[in-house]
Scaffold this active site. Sequence first.
Site, PDB file in Angstrom:
ATOM      1  N   THR A  58     -36.878 -42.564  -9.787  1.00 41.86           N
ATOM      2  CA  THR A  58     -36.648 -42.800 -11.211  1.00 41.86           C
ATOM      3  C   THR A  58     -35.159 -42.728 -11.567  1.00 41.86           C
ATOM      4  O   THR A  58     -34.337 -42.318 -10.773  1.00 41.86           O
ATOM      5  CB  THR A  58     -37.428 -41.773 -12.043  1.00 41.86           C
ATOM      6  OG1 THR A  58     -37.218 -40.480 -11.485  1.00 41.86           O
ATOM      7  CG2 THR A  58     -38.894 -42.071 -12.037  1.00 41.86           C
ATOM      8  N   ASP A  59     -34.849 -43.101 -12.815  1.00 40.92           N
ATOM      9  CA  ASP A  59     -33.462 -43.104 -13.283  1.00 40.92           C
ATOM     10  C   ASP A  59     -33.114 -41.824 -14.024  1.00 40.92           C
ATOM     11  O   ASP A  59     -32.218 -41.810 -14.862  1.00 40.92           O
ATOM     12  CB  ASP A  59     -33.231 -44.281 -14.227  1.00 40.92           C
ATOM     13  CG  ASP A  59     -33.649 -45.582 -13.618  1.00 40.92           C
ATOM     14  OD1 ASP A  59     -33.157 -45.895 -12.532  1.00 40.92           O
ATOM     15  OD2 ASP A  59     -34.488 -46.279 -14.210  1.00 40.92           O
ATOM     16  N   SER A  65     -30.446 -38.393 -17.771  1.00 38.69           N
ATOM     17  CA  SER A  65     -30.819 -39.789 -17.840  1.00 38.69           C
ATOM     18  C   SER A  65     -29.647 -40.546 -17.249  1.00 38.69           C
ATOM     19  O   SER A  65     -28.554 -40.521 -17.801  1.00 38.69           O
ATOM     20  CB  SER A  65     -31.051 -40.199 -19.286  1.00 38.69           C
ATOM     21  OG  SER A  65     -31.027 -41.594 -19.370  1.00 38.69           O
ATOM     22  N   ARG A  66     -29.869 -41.188 -16.116  1.00 39.48           N
ATOM     23  CA  ARG A  66     -28.724 -41.818 -15.459  1.00 39.48           C
ATOM     24  C   ARG A  66     -28.284 -43.079 -16.184  1.00 39.48           C
ATOM     25  O   ARG A  66     -27.235 -43.616 -15.911  1.00 39.48           O
ATOM     26  CB  ARG A  66     -29.056 -42.118 -13.990  1.00 39.48           C
ATOM     27  CG  ARG A  66     -28.968 -40.860 -13.178  1.00 39.48           C
ATOM     28  CD  ARG A  66     -29.438 -41.015 -11.760  1.00 39.48           C
ATOM     29  NE  ARG A  66     -30.061 -39.759 -11.358  1.00 39.48           N
ATOM     30  CZ  ARG A  66     -31.297 -39.615 -10.951  1.00 39.48           C
ATOM     31  NH1 ARG A  66     -32.062 -40.659 -10.823  1.00 39.48           N
ATOM     32  NH2 ARG A  66     -31.775 -38.441 -10.653  1.00 39.48           N
ATOM     33  N   VAL A  67     -29.105 -43.579 -17.089  1.00 43.30           N
ATOM     34  CA  VAL A  67     -28.668 -44.726 -17.875  1.00 43.30           C
ATOM     35  C   VAL A  67     -27.781 -44.238 -19.011  1.00 43.30           C
ATOM     36  O   VAL A  67     -26.797 -44.866 -19.379  1.00 43.30           O
ATOM     37  CB  VAL A  67     -29.886 -45.507 -18.400  1.00 43.30           C
ATOM     38  CG1 VAL A  67     -29.461 -46.554 -19.385  1.00 43.30           C
ATOM     39  CG2 VAL A  67     -30.625 -46.132 -17.240  1.00 43.30           C
TER      40      VAL A  67
END
Length: 562
Positions: free
Chosen positions: A326-327, A352-354
Amino acid sequence: MAIRSDEITSIIRGELKGFEAGADVAGVGTIVEVGDGIAQIYGLSGALASELLEFPNGIMGMAFNLEEETVGALILGDYTSLKEGDQVKTTGRVVEVPLGQPIDGKGPIETKKTRPVERIAPGVIVRQPVDTPVQTGIKAIDSMIPIGRGQRELIIGDRQTGKTAIAIDTIINQKGQDLICIYVAIGQKQSTVAQVVAQLEERGAMDHTIVVSAAASDPAPLQFLAPYAGVAMGEEFLDNGRDALCVYDDLSKHAWAYRQVSLLMRRPPGREAYPGDIFYAHSRLLERAARLNKDSGGGSLTALPVIETQAGDVSAYIPTNVISITDGQIFLQTDLFNQGQRPAVNAGISVSRVGGNAQIKAMRQVSGRLRLDLAQYRELAAFAQFASDLDKATRDQLTRGEKLTATLRQPQFAPVPVEQQVAILWAATNGHLDDVETAKVGEFETEFTRFIESTNEGLLPAIAKEKALNDDLIGQLTKAVTDFKEQTGYGKASAPEKGAAKPTEAQAAKEEEPGAKEADEAQPAAKEQQPAAKQAGKAKKASKVAAAKEGDDAPPNEEPKA
Ligand SMILES: Nc1ncnc2c1ncn2[C@@H]1O[C@H](COP(=O)(O)OP(=O)(O)O)[C@@H](O)[C@H]1O
Ligand SMILES: [Mg+2]
C-alpha cells in the site's frame, strides 16, 4: 492428488469404452473427489485457469489447480449436493461477477452485464499522479494522513480499535458527492455486516454504496473471491470515468480463506502455512486501484484495505506484506483507544506516502504545523513525566500538544467538512486553544463552528471555495476566534495569570446549553462544576497540587470553593 486404484480402473474402462466411439469428451469431466468446498475433476483437459465450471444443480465452480490428470476446482455454492461421478462442464468464460445479483431482498437490478473477477491492473501509461483528496471527514486523517483518489491506504490495528468505524465514516462523508463506495465484508459475522448496512442506511449512505458480503458462514472460496468481485464492480465506475472507493474489511480474513482453500488443494504451504503466492493475491488486488489520466477517462479507484493485527504485531507475515503493497497506513492503537483518544490513530507511525498532493492548500497550511507540534509533544511527553520542574517553553509545548491531541478526538458518525476542519485546526495550531480546558476542547469546537456560522456565514464557504488561507481569511478567523472567546469566556478561567475572568450573562447561559455531550467524558465532575465556578466569578489561580496531579490542564475551577 492421489487417486485410488479402483477409480483409475474405472477411468481407464471409461476411456476404453469411449475410444472406438471417437466421441469428443473435451469440456466434460467427472468428479472423482468432492468435499470441503473443493472437487477434483478428471477429464477437463481443456479447462482454463480460473475458468467457470458448471456442476449439476446449477452450482458453479472455478478451476483453481490445473494438473496433469485432474483439475482442482473451488465450488462456489453448496457442495453437499455434489457427489463422485457427477459431470462437470467447462463454460469457456473465466470467473465473472454479474453486476446485479442483490442479496438484500430489495428486488432485482436490471442488467445483463458481467465483468471478469480477475483483470490486469491499468499500466503506468494510462495513469496520472494522485491529486484529488478523498475527504474522510475525520480530522486526524484528513489533516495528517491524507488519502488521495487512486491511492491505496491501509487501515491497520488490533480488533476493536475502530478500523471499520473509519471506513464507515469515510463512506458516510461521501453523501451527496461524486464518490461511489464499495464495502467488501470478508469473513465477518452476518450480524455485523447487517449492522454496518443499517448504519449506512440510517445515515443515507446506501444511495452511493454497494456492499459485497462473504460472511464467515459462507464457503472459503467465496470469501477468497469477494474482494476481487468488489474491485471488479469498482472498475466498472473507473472505466466510465467516475470515482470509486473500495473498502476490503478485512484482508487478514481473506488471507485465511485463501490459505484454507490452498491447503485443501494441496498447494505447498509456505510461511505461517500461507501459500507462496499470498503476496501476489493481495498485490494484484490492490494494484487495481488507480487514477487514470484524462485520455483514459480520468476515473479513479481508491482502495482502503483493512488488516487486523494480533497484539499490535505489525511485523507478522500478512501485515508486512500489505504494508509494503500500500501507499501508507493508518495505524490504530488499542491503548490510545482505551484512553479515549478516538479515532485511535497513532500519528507517529501512520503515513500517507502520497501526502500533501491529496490535500487542499488550506489544510496543508495548517497541517504542517500540526504534525511538527505533535511530534515534539510526543518526544517531550515521554520524558516530561520524570522531570519535576519544567521550563516555560517546555510546558507551553506540552500544553499545545495536549490541546492538539484533544482537537483530533472525534466521535463516530460525525464527519466534519474540510473547511470546518481547517478552521478548528487553524485555531488549535495557532495557540488559541492553549488556555481552554482540555476537557472542553470538543465543546469549544462545536460552539466555535456554530459561532462562525452565525456571525460570519461567508467565512467557511469562502475557505471551501478558495481552498487556501489568504491574509484576508486569516484575519477573519482571528477576529472570529477572539470575539468568540471574548463572548463565551473560554480560556479565561484556565488562564488566571491573564487577570480577572468575569463571565457575562451570555456566557453563563451558554454554559448551560446542552451541546456539551460530545465533550470528553473523562472529567465529568470538572465539567459540572465549571458553570458554577464561572458564575461565582472567582476562577482564579490553579492549585499547584491539582496541576501536578492532572498535568497542564488541571481544572482550576475546582479551586474557588477553597
Ligand atoms: N471515534 C470513535 N468514537 C467512539 N467510539 C468509537 C469510535 N470509533 C469506533 N468506536 C467504537 O469502537 C468499537 C469498535 O469499533 P470497530 O470499528 O468495530 O473496530 P474494529 O473494526 O477495529 O474491530 C465500536 O463499538 C465502535 O462503535
Ligand atoms: Mg471491524
